[in-house]
Design an enzyme around this catalytic site. Sequence first.
Site, mmCIF file in Angstrom:
data_model
loop_
_atom_site.group_PDB
_atom_site.id
_atom_site.type_symbol
_atom_site.label_atom_id
_atom_site.label_comp_id
_atom_site.label_asym_id
_atom_site.label_seq_id
_atom_site.Cartn_x
_atom_site.Cartn_y
_atom_site.Cartn_z
ATOM 1 N N LYS A 116 38.841 50.809 44.950
ATOM 2 C CA LYS A 116 38.773 52.106 44.289
ATOM 3 C C LYS A 116 39.436 53.228 45.100
ATOM 4 O O LYS A 116 39.617 54.328 44.593
ATOM 5 C CB LYS A 116 37.323 52.465 43.984
ATOM 6 C CG LYS A 116 36.716 51.520 42.957
ATOM 7 C CD LYS A 116 35.309 51.904 42.577
ATOM 8 C CE LYS A 116 34.794 51.073 41.430
ATOM 9 N NZ LYS A 116 34.512 49.677 41.816
HETATM 10 C C1 LIG Z 1 34.424 48.628 40.840
HETATM 11 C C2 LIG Z 1 34.562 47.254 41.351
HETATM 12 C C3 LIG Z 1 34.907 46.164 40.512
HETATM 13 C C4 LIG Z 1 35.079 46.311 39.018
HETATM 14 O O1 LIG Z 1 36.211 47.028 38.657
HETATM 15 P P1 LIG Z 1 36.352 47.612 37.165
HETATM 16 O O2 LIG Z 1 37.613 48.359 37.140
HETATM 17 O O3 LIG Z 1 35.135 48.482 36.957
HETATM 18 O O4 LIG Z 1 36.334 46.424 36.247
HETATM 19 C C5 LIG Z 1 35.077 44.912 41.093
HETATM 20 N N1 LIG Z 1 34.882 44.713 42.407
HETATM 21 C C6 LIG Z 1 34.544 45.723 43.236
HETATM 22 C C7 LIG Z 1 34.317 45.418 44.674
HETATM 23 C C8 LIG Z 1 34.373 47.022 42.742
HETATM 24 O O5 LIG Z 1 34.007 48.006 43.589
#
Ligand SMILES: *Cc1c(COP(=O)(O)O)cnc(C)c1O
Length: 430
Positions: free
Chosen positions: A107
């Site tokens: 993210k």
């Molecule tokens: C947020 C997150 C996801 C999921 O991603 P999305 O875009 O919400 O599908 C998967 N793995 C980790 C470690 C995350 O922080």
Amino acid sequence: MKYYSLNRKAPKVSYRTAVINGIAPDGGLYFPEHLPVLPKSFINKLDRYSSVEIGMEAMAPFVHKDIPKKELESILEKVLDFDFPLVPIDAHISTLELFHGPTMAFKDVGARFMALSLGYFNRNEEKEITVLVATSGDTGGAVANGFLGVKGVNVVILYPDGKVSDIQERQLTTLGQNIKALRVQGTFDDCQRMVKKAFADKTLKGSVQLTSANSINVARWLPQMLYYMLAYHQKKKPAGELVFSVPSGNFGNICAGMVAQKMGLPISHFIAATNVNDTVPRFMNTSEYDPHPSTATISNAMDVGDPSNFVRILELHKNDFKSLKQNLSSYSFTDKETKEAMKKIYSESKYITDPHGAVGYLGLKKYLESHPDRKGIFLETAHPVKFLDVVSETLHTDIPLPPQIEKVMNKNKISLPISTYDELKEFLLT
Ligand SMILES: *Cc1c(COP(=O)(O)O)cnc(C)c1O
């Protein structure tokens, strides 16, 4: 580029307004009016361009006019200042590591792009913007870090006291400057309820300019398309048609991959891998969308019962189930299967996955059973150290702390305890 609301009852807006609003006034998610197709000559030679050059080509049409080229370039230099290595696991499978950023969560890219976009829009404003975010763990750290030191923007993070890992809490509470952490006596759902109440609170609106930083915001969602392009940018990319398996929760990351595909990236198929929160795998079997409340798992960043970005995936496929089915497979896996996969990958390839990456691996394996001629990449969305307890208990091995984590280990955690909405409101007003 204009953005329309998927509820189709609000006016089209610019990138700037879509980022500041977060969600359209009619409650719909914003969606770009058209998707530019990148020149074949560019797509076929991605390995000759730098990551910032790729970012410019892909993102410029989406921010057009609101962020000048020079400024976009300087934003992308900050956003993409770490590597996204592609690591071979076996003859058919590689993993794309997205966790080398400042908080070791994928993210980081979206959060930083959004922070710098908002910082740019607010550069001459007298009035400060307050970003209010509830986190169950990873989002908060990436958002806090992305916004650290951005002028004119304050960040207030709510997290459930005692329910995030020690490392995650440190990442939220040790930054200082424009980042404030509130530890809520309650659950993640309580945090989210308070945030929603604040957004709907008319008396707050008069005195504080609030915005959200979750993945429905186009500035967090769209830059994730760069991961897929950066996989093709690598010299070691496997030959032939590729499939991508994406560990999915709110389905923003995989949806951004589908945008890259529509823009010309030759991806032959997507796999959405989930834990037992299987609303989408069930939908792909029945064509009935029937969300369930979420269940807690060891891949907790994907504990989502009603994925907010799935409507965008439907829109990309013109709400046509058949064409979606051709492009997407979706499978769900239990915690037990996830741990077994972590062990198998470790014993066969000496590679340590975190639980989210392991779910992605399982999805890819399952798809390749019926498509043995294909090759694929699963996304590794978090560094295993972020899920240290599960990883060390499952693999009986220690993971050395990377410098990004080491840095927060000796700092003082500073947060304010709150238990009611009124306490949050008072905090925001003072
Ligand atoms: C947020 C997150 C996801 C999921 O991603 P999305 O875009 O919400 O599908 C998967 N793995 C980790 C470690 C995350 O922080």
